[in-house]
Design a protein around this motif. Sequence first.
Motif, PDB file in Angstrom:
ATOM      1  N   GLU A  31       0.862  -1.173   0.000  1.00  0.00           N
ATOM      2  CA  GLU A  31       0.000   0.000   0.000  1.00  0.00           C
ATOM      3  C   GLU A  31       0.896   1.219   0.000  1.00  0.00           C
ATOM      4  O   GLU A  31       1.782   1.360   0.846  1.00  0.00           O
ATOM      5  CB  GLU A  31      -0.889  -0.008   1.235  1.00  0.00           C
ATOM      6  N   GLN A  50      -2.900   3.888  -3.300  1.00  0.00           N
ATOM      7  CA  GLN A  50      -2.954   2.687  -4.131  1.00  0.00           C
ATOM      8  C   GLN A  50      -2.624   1.442  -3.308  1.00  0.00           C
ATOM      9  O   GLN A  50      -1.778   1.477  -2.423  1.00  0.00           O
ATOM     10  CB  GLN A  50      -1.964   2.801  -5.304  1.00  0.00           C
ATOM     11  N   GLY A  53      -2.226  -2.967  -3.959  1.00  0.00           N
ATOM     12  CA  GLY A  53      -2.273  -4.068  -4.910  1.00  0.00           C
ATOM     13  C   GLY A  53      -1.060  -4.970  -4.786  1.00  0.00           C
ATOM     14  O   GLY A  53      -0.193  -4.792  -3.923  1.00  0.00           O
ATOM     15  N   THR A  87      -4.330  -4.831  -9.118  1.00  0.00           N
ATOM     16  CA  THR A  87      -5.323  -4.680  -8.060  1.00  0.00           C
ATOM     17  C   THR A  87      -6.241  -5.903  -8.011  1.00  0.00           C
ATOM     18  O   THR A  87      -6.216  -6.763  -8.892  1.00  0.00           O
ATOM     19  CB  THR A  87      -6.167  -3.413  -8.285  1.00  0.00           C
TER      20      THR A  87
END
Length: 276
Positions: A131, A135, A137, A151
Motif C-alpha cells: 500500500e 494505491q 495491490g 489490483t
Amino acid sequence: MEEFIAQLDLNQYLPTALDWATNLLLAFAILIIGIWLAGKVNKAIIKISNRHVQLDDTLFKFFGSVAKYTILAFVGIAVLNRFGVQTASIIALLGAAGLAVGLALQGTLSNLAAGVMLLIFRPYKVDDFIETGDQFGKVAEIDMFTTILQTFDNQRIIIPNSDIWGNKIVNHSHHEIRGVDMRFGIAYDENIDAARAVINKVLDAHPHILNDPKPFVEVETLNNSSVDFLVRPFCHGEHYFDILYSVPEQIKKALDDANIEIPFPHRKVILVNENK
C-alpha cells in the motif's frame, strides 16, 4: 630525372602512409579490445547478482549497462584521438549536451534514482501486497523507472518510482504471520464474557486462524452506545484477506444466534413544552 622525382615523391608520402596505417591498426586494436573489455565488465557485474540471491538482477543489469557504455564512450574517444581529432571539444560538447538533457529529464532522472534506491533497499519485491499513497495491490513488476501493481479488480496500475519512494510504503507481505484487526460492538446491557466466548468460538472454528499466536479478543473502547471489542486473530499471509472478509459475517451471525445485541447509533430527542 623522372625516376629521381618519383623516388622523391615516394619518400615524401611513405611516412604519412605508414603513420595512417599504424594509426588505423592501433585504432582497430583499441576498438576490438575496448568492445571485449566492455562485454567482460558487463558480464562480471551481472554475475555478482547471480552469486547472491538477495541482490536484485535488474539493478545489476543496469549497472552493467552503465559500465559497458561508459567504457565504449572512452574507447570511441581514444579511437578518434588516434586520427588526430581534437577530443577535448567533443567531451565539452557531450558534457553540455548531458547537462541540457539532465535538466530536461529531471523528472525521469528522479524516477531512476528512486528506482535504484528501491532496488538496493528492497522495501518490497515482486508478488508482495503493498500500500503506497492511495494505491493498494500486488506488485507485478519493478523496473528502474516505475512499479506496476495489479489490483484485486484486475487493474494494472503503473506508479512512478519517485512517488513511491517519497511516500509511506506498507508491505503487507513482509512477515509470514499476520494479525487481522477487526472491531465489534455489543450493547452495554450485554455480558462481556459471554460475547467474548462467542467470538472465540468462531475464531477457533476457522480453518485458517492460528492457535499460536493466540487470537487477541479484548475490550478496546467504551463507546457512546456500545462496548467495542478489538479482535485480532493471526494467520499466514496468504489467508489474510480470506479472514478479513469472512470472519465479520460469521461473528455477526454467532452474536445474533446468542441473542447478543449489536447496537447501532441512537439519538435521543427531548421535547420541552415551553407553554406550560
